[in-house]
Enzyme design. Sequence first.
Site, PDB file in Angstrom:
ATOM      1  N   GLY A   9       0.674  -1.302  -0.017  1.00  0.00           N
ATOM      2  CA  GLY A   9      -0.085  -0.032   0.019  1.00  0.00           C
ATOM      3  C   GLY A   9       1.026   1.011   0.113  1.00  0.00           C
ATOM      4  O   GLY A   9       0.576   2.028   0.682  1.00  0.00           O
ATOM      5  N   ALA A  10       1.641   1.486  -0.866  1.00  0.00           N
ATOM      6  CA  ALA A  10       2.986   2.465  -0.794  1.00  0.00           C
ATOM      7  C   ALA A  10       2.639   3.557  -1.754  1.00  0.00           C
ATOM      8  O   ALA A  10       3.107   4.561  -1.834  1.00  0.00           O
ATOM      9  CB  ALA A  10       4.361   1.931  -1.368  1.00  0.00           C
ATOM     10  N   THR A  11       1.234   3.451  -2.493  1.00  0.00           N
ATOM     11  CA  THR A  11       0.879   4.526  -3.243  1.00  0.00           C
ATOM     12  C   THR A  11       0.159   5.788  -2.443  1.00  0.00           C
ATOM     13  O   THR A  11      -0.185   6.788  -3.099  1.00  0.00           O
ATOM     14  CB  THR A  11      -0.071   3.712  -4.234  1.00  0.00           C
ATOM     15  OG1 THR A  11      -1.480   3.334  -3.692  1.00  0.00           O
ATOM     16  CG2 THR A  11       0.701   2.863  -5.134  1.00  0.00           C
ATOM     17  N   ASP A  59      -2.443  -6.959  -5.785  1.00  0.00           N
ATOM     18  CA  ASP A  59      -3.503  -6.579  -4.798  1.00  0.00           C
ATOM     19  C   ASP A  59      -3.331  -7.697  -3.712  1.00  0.00           C
ATOM     20  O   ASP A  59      -3.285  -8.940  -4.019  1.00  0.00           O
ATOM     21  CB  ASP A  59      -5.014  -7.044  -5.569  1.00  0.00           C
ATOM     22  CG  ASP A  59      -6.187  -6.687  -4.467  1.00  0.00           C
ATOM     23  OD1 ASP A  59      -6.027  -7.147  -3.435  1.00  0.00           O
ATOM     24  OD2 ASP A  59      -7.061  -6.395  -4.928  1.00  0.00           O
ATOM     25  N   VAL A  60      -3.318  -7.146  -2.490  1.00  0.00           N
ATOM     26  CA  VAL A  60      -2.755  -8.158  -1.608  1.00  0.00           C
ATOM     27  C   VAL A  60      -3.844  -9.232  -1.043  1.00  0.00           C
ATOM     28  O   VAL A  60      -3.532 -10.301  -0.356  1.00  0.00           O
ATOM     29  CB  VAL A  60      -2.464  -7.544   0.081  1.00  0.00           C
ATOM     30  CG1 VAL A  60      -1.171  -6.575  -0.032  1.00  0.00           C
ATOM     31  CG2 VAL A  60      -3.737  -6.679   0.504  1.00  0.00           C
ATOM     32  N   ASN A  86       1.123  -2.778   5.441  1.00  0.00           N
ATOM     33  CA  ASN A  86       0.448  -1.307   5.679  1.00  0.00           C
ATOM     34  C   ASN A  86      -0.890  -1.381   4.999  1.00  0.00           C
ATOM     35  O   ASN A  86      -1.962  -0.818   5.336  1.00  0.00           O
ATOM     36  CB  ASN A  86       1.145  -0.273   5.052  1.00  0.00           C
ATOM     37  CG  ASN A  86       0.224   1.241   4.800  1.00  0.00           C
ATOM     38  OD1 ASN A  86       0.178   1.819   6.036  1.00  0.00           O
ATOM     39  ND2 ASN A  86       0.384   1.392   3.566  1.00  0.00           N
ATOM     40  N   TYR A 152     -14.273  -3.189  10.893  1.00  0.00           N
ATOM     41  CA  TYR A 152     -12.995  -2.429  10.681  1.00  0.00           C
ATOM     42  C   TYR A 152     -12.043  -2.659  12.036  1.00  0.00           C
ATOM     43  O   TYR A 152     -10.997  -3.288  12.006  1.00  0.00           O
ATOM     44  CB  TYR A 152     -13.108  -1.035  10.527  1.00  0.00           C
ATOM     45  CG  TYR A 152     -11.459  -0.271  10.456  1.00  0.00           C
ATOM     46  CD1 TYR A 152     -10.679  -0.528   9.299  1.00  0.00           C
ATOM     47  CD2 TYR A 152     -11.275   0.678  11.395  1.00  0.00           C
ATOM     48  CE1 TYR A 152      -9.389  -0.221   9.271  1.00  0.00           C
ATOM     49  CE2 TYR A 152      -9.977   1.107  11.410  1.00  0.00           C
ATOM     50  CZ  TYR A 152      -9.015   0.914  10.379  1.00  0.00           C
ATOM     51  OH  TYR A 152      -7.824   1.220  10.192  1.00  0.00           O
ATOM     52  N   PRO A 182      -1.705   3.585  14.896  1.00  0.00           N
ATOM     53  CA  PRO A 182      -2.071   5.047  14.621  1.00  0.00           C
ATOM     54  C   PRO A 182      -3.330   5.376  15.138  1.00  0.00           C
ATOM     55  O   PRO A 182      -4.306   4.440  15.426  1.00  0.00           O
ATOM     56  CB  PRO A 182      -1.710   5.289  13.264  1.00  0.00           C
ATOM     57  CG  PRO A 182      -1.314   4.188  12.786  1.00  0.00           C
ATOM     58  CD  PRO A 182      -1.437   2.962  13.588  1.00  0.00           C
TER      59      PRO A 182
HETATM   60  P1  NDP Z   1      -4.837   5.344   2.275  1.00  0.00           P
HETATM   61  O1  NDP Z   1      -6.204   5.017   1.827  1.00  0.00           O
HETATM   62  O2  NDP Z   1      -4.260   6.830   2.266  1.00  0.00           O
HETATM   63  O3  NDP Z   1      -3.793   4.314   1.854  1.00  0.00           O
HETATM   64  C1  NDP Z   1      -4.252   2.855   1.768  1.00  0.00           C
HETATM   65  C2  NDP Z   1      -3.184   2.307   1.123  1.00  0.00           C
HETATM   66  O4  NDP Z   1      -3.722   0.802   1.202  1.00  0.00           O
HETATM   67  C3  NDP Z   1      -3.258   2.679  -0.516  1.00  0.00           C
HETATM   68  O5  NDP Z   1      -1.835   2.576  -1.072  1.00  0.00           O
HETATM   69  C4  NDP Z   1      -4.066   1.629  -1.007  1.00  0.00           C
HETATM   70  O6  NDP Z   1      -4.117   1.511  -2.463  1.00  0.00           O
HETATM   71  C5  NDP Z   1      -3.478   0.287  -0.321  1.00  0.00           C
HETATM   72  N1  NDP Z   1      -4.462  -0.629  -0.461  1.00  0.00           N
HETATM   73  C6  NDP Z   1      -5.829  -0.969   0.014  1.00  0.00           C
HETATM   74  N2  NDP Z   1      -6.313  -2.215  -0.261  1.00  0.00           N
HETATM   75  C7  NDP Z   1      -5.430  -2.679  -0.970  1.00  0.00           C
HETATM   76  C8  NDP Z   1      -5.286  -4.085  -1.607  1.00  0.00           C
HETATM   77  N3  NDP Z   1      -6.253  -5.002  -1.673  1.00  0.00           N
HETATM   78  N4  NDP Z   1      -4.195  -4.493  -2.025  1.00  0.00           N
HETATM   79  C9  NDP Z   1      -3.072  -3.732  -2.145  1.00  0.00           C
HETATM   80  N5  NDP Z   1      -2.947  -2.419  -1.603  1.00  0.00           N
HETATM   81  C10 NDP Z   1      -4.040  -1.916  -1.117  1.00  0.00           C
HETATM   82  O7  NDP Z   1      -4.813   5.238   3.982  1.00  0.00           O
HETATM   83  P2  NDP Z   1      -3.739   5.123   5.117  1.00  0.00           P
HETATM   84  O8  NDP Z   1      -2.712   5.357   4.783  1.00  0.00           O
HETATM   85  O9  NDP Z   1      -4.427   5.773   6.316  1.00  0.00           O
HETATM   86  O10 NDP Z   1      -3.966   3.631   5.530  1.00  0.00           O
HETATM   87  C11 NDP Z   1      -2.891   2.750   5.665  1.00  0.00           C
HETATM   88  C12 NDP Z   1      -2.986   1.606   6.829  1.00  0.00           C
HETATM   89  O11 NDP Z   1      -3.007   2.375   8.040  1.00  0.00           O
HETATM   90  C13 NDP Z   1      -4.204   1.009   6.581  1.00  0.00           C
HETATM   91  O12 NDP Z   1      -4.056  -0.313   7.051  1.00  0.00           O
HETATM   92  C14 NDP Z   1      -4.966   1.689   7.715  1.00  0.00           C
HETATM   93  O13 NDP Z   1      -6.117   0.875   8.199  1.00  0.00           O
HETATM   94  C15 NDP Z   1      -4.016   2.177   8.845  1.00  0.00           C
HETATM   95  N6  NDP Z   1      -4.660   3.135   9.701  1.00  0.00           N
HETATM   96  C16 NDP Z   1      -4.967   4.386   9.400  1.00  0.00           C
HETATM   97  C17 NDP Z   1      -5.147   5.227  10.246  1.00  0.00           C
HETATM   98  C18 NDP Z   1      -5.727   6.735   9.635  1.00  0.00           C
HETATM   99  O14 NDP Z   1      -6.464   7.281  10.474  1.00  0.00           O
HETATM  100  N7  NDP Z   1      -5.534   6.934   8.403  1.00  0.00           N
HETATM  101  C19 NDP Z   1      -5.283   5.114  11.533  1.00  0.00           C
HETATM  102  C20 NDP Z   1      -4.816   3.781  11.657  1.00  0.00           C
HETATM  103  C21 NDP Z   1      -4.439   2.816  11.064  1.00  0.00           C
HETATM  104  P3  NDP Z   1      -5.140   1.916  -3.400  1.00  0.00           P
HETATM  105  O15 NDP Z   1      -4.919   3.252  -3.678  1.00  0.00           O
HETATM  106  O16 NDP Z   1      -5.173   0.851  -4.737  1.00  0.00           O
HETATM  107  O17 NDP Z   1      -6.611   1.389  -2.898  1.00  0.00           O
HETATM  108  C1  8X3 Z   2      -8.015   4.487  11.623  1.00  0.00           C
HETATM  109  C2  8X3 Z   2      -8.070   5.080  12.818  1.00  0.00           C
HETATM  110  O1  8X3 Z   2     -10.190   5.596  14.700  1.00  0.00           O
HETATM  111  O2  8X3 Z   2     -10.388   6.341  12.202  1.00  0.00           O
HETATM  112  O3  8X3 Z   2      -7.594   3.006  12.132  1.00  0.00           O
HETATM  113  O4  8X3 Z   2     -10.657   3.945  12.795  1.00  0.00           O
HETATM  114  S1  8X3 Z   2      -9.957   5.268  13.217  1.00  0.00           S
END
Ligand code: NDP
Ligand code: 8X3
Length: 253
Positions: A9-11, A59-60, A86, A152, A182
Amino acid sequence: MNKTVLITGATSGIGLACARKFAANGDRLILTGRNELQLAEIRRELIGQGTEVLTLAFDVRDGRRAKELIERLPEEWAVIDVLVNNAGLALGLEAEYEGNFEEWETMIDTNIKGLLTMMRLVVPGMVARNRGHVINIGSVAGDAAYAGGGVYCATKAAVKTLTDGLRIDVSGTAVRVTNLKPGLVETNFSNTRFHGDTARAAKVYEGIKPLTGDDIADVAVFVTNAPDHVQIAEVLILATHQASGSVIARSNG
Ligand code: NDP
Ligand code: 8X3
């Protein structure tokens, strides 16, 4: 020593911030995600700054494709030192008894099964080399459920349990395992959760200074740079005015 770091999910968001921070730390990167064009763009950016980058588009949730790609890594990329698990998402905020079956499946398949698949593919090499670090991106959401977040939150509770299980199973080796949890991070997360409703997504971060992807990436780099005998098992990272998944002191509240 510079490490080879694989980030799923590095995008976007936290994954993209991790790519940039590990690059700045002098590491080489295997960047994975679903969007090939975005991966190519990030690769160009980081290569321009002198970082070695390999990209893998998958896709993971597609375990077979993930296995093929990880097993066929070019020799110079086959030794993965750090896995940042991630990729993940939340979909919807409906009451559990009204939730959407497909969205549940997507969250469970991505956040739990996808994360587990990546550990299953990458960790055996770490164990064989007696070296490595797995960072799973959990969440404050895994500590307790909040309204509409049951499924979730359950996936992130599963991340905690799977991370703890792996830590037990590799404890006889020098492999380290970290659950980074986070709180509110302003990324594309809420846009995805609310299906592109940007106004609703923006409300999630109203009246509070949220964390950024960089804040989380700094901690990810820090835990990997700790001395070899130090295993930072779990880190909860919250915005200053957030106390838990559901207690947020908003200035407009
Ligand atoms: P973003 O939506 O900005 O990034 C999510 C990333 O995951 C994107 O690169 C997305 O790619 C990728 N992804 C989603 N589904 C798949 C899949 N099936 N296969 C491969 N890649 C996938 O969100 P965040 O950066 O916030 O989220 C990253 C992680 O952090 C997640 O696990 C989220 O649950 C966790 N998190 C986030 C928090 C927040 O408040 N933002 C707090 C706590 C945890 P694509 O663009 O292709 O969908
Ligand atoms: C993402 C943080 O509190 O929006 O995991 O669910 S929260």
